[in-house]
Design a protein around this motif. Sequence first.
Motif, PDB file in Angstrom:
ATOM      1  N   ASN A 279      10.813  -1.300   9.257  1.00 37.86           N
ATOM      2  CA  ASN A 279      10.335  -1.792   8.813  1.00 37.86           C
ATOM      3  C   ASN A 279      11.630  -2.798   7.498  1.00 37.86           C
ATOM      4  N   VAL A 280      12.624  -2.317   7.901  1.00 37.46           N
ATOM      5  CA  VAL A 280      14.191  -3.155   6.782  1.00 37.46           C
ATOM      6  C   VAL A 280      14.755  -4.443   7.581  1.00 37.46           C
ATOM      7  N   LYS A 281      15.211  -4.514   6.928  1.00 36.48           N
ATOM      8  CA  LYS A 281      16.976  -5.524   6.915  1.00 36.48           C
ATOM      9  C   LYS A 281      18.029  -5.391   6.196  1.00 36.48           C
ATOM     10  N   LEU A 282      18.668  -4.434   7.448  1.00 32.93           N
ATOM     11  CA  LEU A 282      20.011  -3.822   7.571  1.00 32.93           C
ATOM     12  C   LEU A 282      20.949  -5.249   6.524  1.00 32.93           C
ATOM     13  N   ASN A 283      21.944  -4.213   5.514  1.00 33.46           N
ATOM     14  CA  ASN A 283      22.249  -5.416   5.215  1.00 33.46           C
ATOM     15  C   ASN A 283      23.936  -4.659   4.891  1.00 33.46           C
ATOM     16  N   ASN A 284      25.232  -5.450   5.283  1.00 30.92           N
ATOM     17  CA  ASN A 284      26.123  -4.683   5.473  1.00 30.92           C
ATOM     18  C   ASN A 284      26.319  -3.629   6.126  1.00 30.92           C
ATOM     19  N   HIS A 285      25.429  -2.878   7.788  1.00 25.08           N
ATOM     20  CA  HIS A 285      25.038  -2.291   8.082  1.00 25.08           C
ATOM     21  C   HIS A 285      24.148  -1.620   7.469  1.00 25.08           C
ATOM     22  N   ARG A 286      23.712  -1.797   5.946  1.00 18.86           N
ATOM     23  CA  ARG A 286      23.406  -0.067   5.324  1.00 18.86           C
ATOM     24  C   ARG A 286      21.379  -0.440   5.030  1.00 18.86           C
ATOM     25  N   ALA A 287      20.715   0.794   4.706  1.00 17.30           N
ATOM     26  CA  ALA A 287      19.291   0.168   4.642  1.00 17.30           C
ATOM     27  C   ALA A 287      18.987   1.484   4.005  1.00 17.30           C
ATOM     28  N   GLN A 288      18.407   1.242   2.978  1.00  9.38           N
ATOM     29  CA  GLN A 288      17.086   2.311   1.858  1.00  9.38           C
ATOM     30  C   GLN A 288      16.368   2.751   2.019  1.00  9.38           C
ATOM     31  N   LEU A 289      16.243   3.935   2.511  1.00  5.96           N
ATOM     32  CA  LEU A 289      15.252   5.007   2.825  1.00  5.96           C
ATOM     33  C   LEU A 289      14.455   5.060   1.791  1.00  5.96           C
ATOM     34  N   ALA A 290      13.321   4.931   1.432  1.00  9.31           N
ATOM     35  CA  ALA A 290      12.862   5.893  -0.298  1.00  9.31           C
ATOM     36  C   ALA A 290      12.049   6.844   0.810  1.00  9.31           C
ATOM     37  N   GLY A 291      11.638   8.496   0.195  1.00  6.67           N
ATOM     38  CA  GLY A 291      10.914   9.180   0.107  1.00  6.67           C
ATOM     39  C   GLY A 291      11.670  10.092   1.654  1.00  6.67           C
ATOM     40  N   VAL A 292      12.493   9.573   2.218  1.00 11.51           N
ATOM     41  CA  VAL A 292      13.094   9.850   3.434  1.00 11.51           C
ATOM     42  C   VAL A 292      13.834  10.647   3.426  1.00 11.51           C
ATOM     43  N   VAL A 293      13.969  11.986   4.072  1.00 10.66           N
ATOM     44  CA  VAL A 293      14.210  13.926   4.045  1.00 10.66           C
ATOM     45  C   VAL A 293      14.820  13.958   5.736  1.00 10.66           C
ATOM     46  N   SER A 294      14.054  14.233   6.029  1.00  7.16           N
ATOM     47  CA  SER A 294      13.399  13.992   7.414  1.00  7.16           C
ATOM     48  C   SER A 294      14.103  13.614   8.628  1.00  7.16           C
ATOM     49  N   ARG A 295      15.412  14.195   8.967  1.00  2.00           N
ATOM     50  CA  ARG A 295      14.814  13.584  10.633  1.00  2.00           C
ATOM     51  C   ARG A 295      14.527  13.632  11.264  1.00  2.00           C
ATOM     52  N   LYS A 296      13.715  14.984  11.533  1.00  2.00           N
ATOM     53  CA  LYS A 296      13.012  15.342  12.885  1.00  2.00           C
ATOM     54  C   LYS A 296      11.650  14.842  13.360  1.00  2.00           C
ATOM     55  N   LYS A 297      11.228  14.625  11.629  1.00  2.00           N
ATOM     56  CA  LYS A 297      10.042  14.126  11.072  1.00  2.00           C
ATOM     57  C   LYS A 297       9.434  13.143  10.873  1.00  2.00           C
ATOM     58  N   GLN A 298      10.842  12.433  10.098  1.00  2.00           N
ATOM     59  CA  GLN A 298      10.472  11.256   8.657  1.00  2.00           C
ATOM     60  C   GLN A 298      11.647   9.589  10.310  1.00  2.00           C
ATOM     61  N   VAL A 299      12.631  10.309  10.972  1.00  2.00           N
ATOM     62  CA  VAL A 299      13.669   9.014  11.391  1.00  2.00           C
ATOM     63  C   VAL A 299      13.851   9.511  13.103  1.00  2.00           C
ATOM     64  N   VAL A 300      13.283  10.408  13.818  1.00  2.24           N
ATOM     65  CA  VAL A 300      13.385  10.024  15.190  1.00  2.24           C
ATOM     66  C   VAL A 300      12.329  10.260  16.030  1.00  2.24           C
ATOM     67  N   PRO A 301      11.306  10.135  15.326  1.00  3.43           N
ATOM     68  CA  PRO A 301       9.011   9.852  15.651  1.00  3.43           C
ATOM     69  C   PRO A 301       9.769   8.103  15.812  1.00  3.43           C
ATOM     70  N   GLN A 302      10.309   8.136  14.559  1.00  2.00           N
ATOM     71  CA  GLN A 302       9.797   6.437  14.051  1.00  2.00           C
ATOM     72  C   GLN A 302      10.837   5.269  15.441  1.00  2.00           C
ATOM     73  N   LEU A 303      11.697   5.735  15.341  1.00  2.23           N
ATOM     74  CA  LEU A 303      13.092   5.711  16.019  1.00  2.23           C
ATOM     75  C   LEU A 303      12.817   5.107  17.933  1.00  2.23           C
ATOM     76  N   THR A 304      12.018   6.784  18.455  1.00  2.00           N
ATOM     77  CA  THR A 304      11.640   6.284  19.267  1.00  2.00           C
ATOM     78  C   THR A 304      10.292   5.620  19.693  1.00  2.00           C
ATOM     79  N   GLU A 305       9.515   5.684  18.561  1.00  2.00           N
ATOM     80  CA  GLU A 305       8.319   4.633  18.907  1.00  2.00           C
ATOM     81  C   GLU A 305       9.150   2.910  18.987  1.00  2.00           C
ATOM     82  N   ALA A 306      10.004   2.829  18.309  1.00  2.00           N
ATOM     83  CA  ALA A 306      10.522   1.277  18.445  1.00  2.00           C
ATOM     84  C   ALA A 306      11.506   0.909  19.580  1.00  2.00           C
ATOM     85  N   PHE A 307      12.237   2.395  19.929  1.00  2.00           N
ATOM     86  CA  PHE A 307      12.991   1.889  21.449  1.00  2.00           C
ATOM     87  C   PHE A 307      12.344   1.687  22.080  1.00  2.00           C
TER      88      PHE A 307
END
Length: 307
Positions: A279-307
């Motif tokens: 739920n972000v808009k990329l600006n210059n290919h970048r986005a801040q992710l507050a509180g995100v530190v885990s690829r396994k739990k906070q990135v991969v599942p969310q991306l998988t669901e979005a795809f």
Amino acid sequence: MSKELVFGHQNPDTDAIVAAMAFAYLQQQLGNDVEAVALGEPNEETSYALRHFAAATPRIIKEASSEVDSVMLVDHNESQQSVADIKDLTVTHVVDHHRIANFETVSPLFYRAEPVGCTSTILLSMFNENKVEIPAQLAGLMMSAIISDTLLMKSPTTTEKDRIAIKTLAEIADIDFESYGLEMLKAGTNLDDKSEAELIEADAKTFDMAGKKVRIDQVNTVDIEAVFNRQAAFEAAIEADNKANGYDLFVLLITDILNSNSEALVIGEPAEAFEKAFNVKLNNHRAQLAGVVSRKKQVVPQLTEAF
């Protein structure tokens, strides 16, 4: 029983290397002929832990079928993250704490998976279940792996079982895990002597998401802006990597280990899947992710669901 090799994933982190060493030691104590190997050079953080506990780095291999028929996997199961010739090998054991994907075997196998922060936490239970004592040196390394995977217990992947394990192993190793852990994590943030091409591969994993090849790399730092001073060079390295390896989307996650936040650099398509996932808009290919530190739990599942 013929010899087997034990290894973690490609571009190994501390848990991938240490879990292989720990599981190999356990198997050896149970009378099996196994050797721990690695699918790449240890990173700075892992090297710090190996030096601190005076442990030898496992032998590095590119393929396994020329020397063994069977292997044991730790800290991964997905075929694209494993040894290049995994399809030519029989997998007899898996000990892991990730999702299960792109994995199948012809024969039954031993499979141990738990939703904990680190593979070495699972292995501590297995040592206890088999009544095998853990040497102080190995305990220190397993503690280091848990520190690494849980960011000194700050990651949302951390469970009560991890907290108990880290304290148990620290007691065996006779070390203050908090002061040691901070120094170890800081050792892994020394990026000055690494090129952008090296950094985007240092802790990268490939995921199949709805038929798209998604590459996610995580770099730890204590100064996110200092890393993004190299943004143009990172973009060039990522674009070259995408072209060479057919990655559709590359996410470079820069994580501040002190403040537990991340900022992502996203190159490729469909970039809108990343925007939808967080739920972000990329600006210059970048986005801040507050509180995100885990690829396994906070990135991969969310991306998988979005795809």
